[in-house]
Design a protein around this motif. Sequence first.
Motif, short mmCIF file in Angstrom:
data_model
loop_
_atom_site.label_atom_id
_atom_site.label_comp_id
_atom_site.label_asym_id
_atom_site.label_seq_id
_atom_site.Cartn_x
_atom_site.Cartn_y
_atom_site.Cartn_z
N GLY A 1 0.82 -1.22 0.00
CA GLY A 1 0.00 0.00 0.00
C GLY A 1 0.84 1.25 0.00
O GLY A 1 2.03 1.23 0.36
N ARG A 2 0.23 2.35 -0.39
CA ARG A 2 0.96 3.61 -0.51
C ARG A 2 1.52 4.10 0.83
O ARG A 2 2.63 4.60 0.91
N GLY A 3 0.75 3.93 1.91
CA GLY A 3 1.23 4.38 3.22
C GLY A 3 2.49 3.65 3.64
O GLY A 3 3.46 4.26 4.11
N THR A 4 2.48 2.32 3.47
CA THR A 4 3.65 1.52 3.82
C THR A 4 4.83 1.86 2.92
O THR A 4 5.98 1.93 3.37
N MET A 5 4.54 2.09 1.64
CA MET A 5 5.60 2.45 0.69
C MET A 5 6.29 3.74 1.12
O MET A 5 7.52 3.83 1.12
N LYS A 6 5.51 4.74 1.51
CA LYS A 6 6.10 6.02 1.94
C LYS A 6 6.94 5.84 3.21
O LYS A 6 8.02 6.41 3.34
N GLU A 7 6.42 5.01 4.12
CA GLU A 7 7.18 4.74 5.35
C GLU A 7 8.51 4.09 5.03
O GLU A 7 9.55 4.48 5.56
N LEU A 8 8.47 3.06 4.19
CA LEU A 8 9.71 2.36 3.83
C LEU A 8 10.70 3.31 3.16
O LEU A 8 11.90 3.29 3.45
N ARG B 1 10.07 20.76 -13.35
CA ARG B 1 9.35 21.98 -13.69
C ARG B 1 8.13 22.15 -12.80
O ARG B 1 7.63 23.24 -12.60
N ARG B 2 7.64 21.03 -12.28
CA ARG B 2 6.50 21.07 -11.36
C ARG B 2 6.83 20.16 -10.19
O ARG B 2 7.07 18.97 -10.37
N GLU B 3 6.88 20.71 -8.98
CA GLU B 3 7.22 19.92 -7.81
C GLU B 3 6.17 18.83 -7.58
O GLU B 3 4.97 19.10 -7.62
N PRO B 4 6.61 17.58 -7.35
CA PRO B 4 5.64 16.50 -7.12
C PRO B 4 4.89 16.69 -5.81
O PRO B 4 5.48 17.10 -4.80
N SER B 5 3.60 16.44 -5.84
CA SER B 5 2.77 16.63 -4.64
C SER B 5 2.46 15.32 -3.94
O SER B 5 1.96 15.33 -2.80
N SER B 6 2.73 14.18 -4.59
CA SER B 6 2.41 12.90 -3.98
C SER B 6 3.19 11.79 -4.69
O SER B 6 3.86 12.03 -5.70
N GLY B 7 3.08 10.59 -4.14
CA GLY B 7 3.61 9.41 -4.80
C GLY B 7 5.11 9.25 -4.74
O GLY B 7 5.82 9.90 -3.96
N TYR B 8 5.58 8.36 -5.60
CA TYR B 8 6.98 7.96 -5.63
C TYR B 8 7.91 9.15 -5.89
O TYR B 8 8.96 9.27 -5.24
N GLU C 1 3.27 9.31 -12.02
CA GLU C 1 4.61 9.51 -12.59
C GLU C 1 4.77 8.70 -13.87
O GLU C 1 5.34 9.17 -14.86
N GLN C 2 4.26 7.46 -13.83
CA GLN C 2 4.36 6.58 -15.00
C GLN C 2 3.57 7.17 -16.17
O GLN C 2 4.05 7.19 -17.32
N LEU C 3 2.36 7.65 -15.89
CA LEU C 3 1.53 8.21 -16.96
C LEU C 3 2.18 9.47 -17.55
O LEU C 3 2.19 9.66 -18.77
N GLY C 4 2.75 10.31 -16.69
CA GLY C 4 3.45 11.50 -17.17
C GLY C 4 4.64 11.13 -18.04
O GLY C 4 4.87 11.73 -19.09
N PHE C 5 5.39 10.11 -17.60
CA PHE C 5 6.56 9.67 -18.34
C PHE C 5 6.18 9.12 -19.70
O PHE C 5 6.85 9.37 -20.71
#
Length: 346
Positions: free
Chosen positions: A87-94, A141-148, A278-282
Amino acid sequence: MGADTKVVLVTGVSRDLGRRFARRLAAEPDVARVVGVDAVPPRGDIGDVSFVRADIRNPVIAKVIAKEDVDTVVHMSVIATPGTAGGRGTMKELNVIGTMQLLAACQKSESIRHLVVKSTSTVYGASSRDPAMFTEEMGPRREPSSGYAKDVAEIEGYVRGFARRRPDVRVTTLRLANVLGPHVLSPITSYFRLPVIPTVLGFDPRLQFVHETDLMSVLTHCVHTDVPGTFNVAGDGVMLLSQAVRRLRKPTVPLVRPAVGGVAAVLKSARMADFSPEQLGFLTFGRGIDTSRMRAELGFEPTFTTEQAFADFAASTGRSASPVERVFDGLASALPDPATTGAGHG
């Protein structure tokens, strides 16, 4: 520090790339010992690596570093996919809390002399306003607000803070392009392994890759090299997404961008691919990174070009390009760079 006293701690050894790197490093003649740490044991042979079951989110990592008298740390446990982390919460913690605890342990350690951090070019983001090539001094160019991408930006910020507090420690950060190879499991390899490839209508992004063996080589090179700093790492050249898909000999489904998001959600729920913003933007805008500093300062030269890395990955999927397709790719490569003409950004 004598050549025979090098003791290296590698994080993230439960994952295939971390395990394989630790095992390779343990075979190096000037490395006395490799200590692999992770919250779960590695699956597969780790050779002469000493495995210690430890969660880097826990301060116990400081005791491991002290007990083993570690002088070099290679941090490889930054995770790109929430699904593999629980999950995203655990990912951020790790990612973030784990890195903070690891750096705190390194800061207290009297034996640490070198820190190598496996980062990613995802930190630059991907947008229509990007330069043709990002250099290490540039930011998104745009600071990431969430995710990886936000995780990586925070991690690199903490690493820079550690470097300021411990100027006696050499800190080397590698911003890697997407890693490809027969054994790599990642968001981008899952995407290319889909039976039908969804693409964003009107966009043909530029891609760069690092072969998995070059990842092992550059990390090993950094362990043996006294060069601190931040370095972009990618194989020579770029590919267009259309070229890559043609090499795979798979059908594509061009979709307007909002529809790609819907398809991505379905694929994610089916566990076929893990699409992130991030993947979709890439896959819309692509990304180019300048690797001049990698060669001139770090002194590293990848064995595989971007095209060769992708070819090796494509061969592992059981499909390869026909001679006619390779001719078309050669013609496409001779066309003006879409980054300079604007075509690559729709």
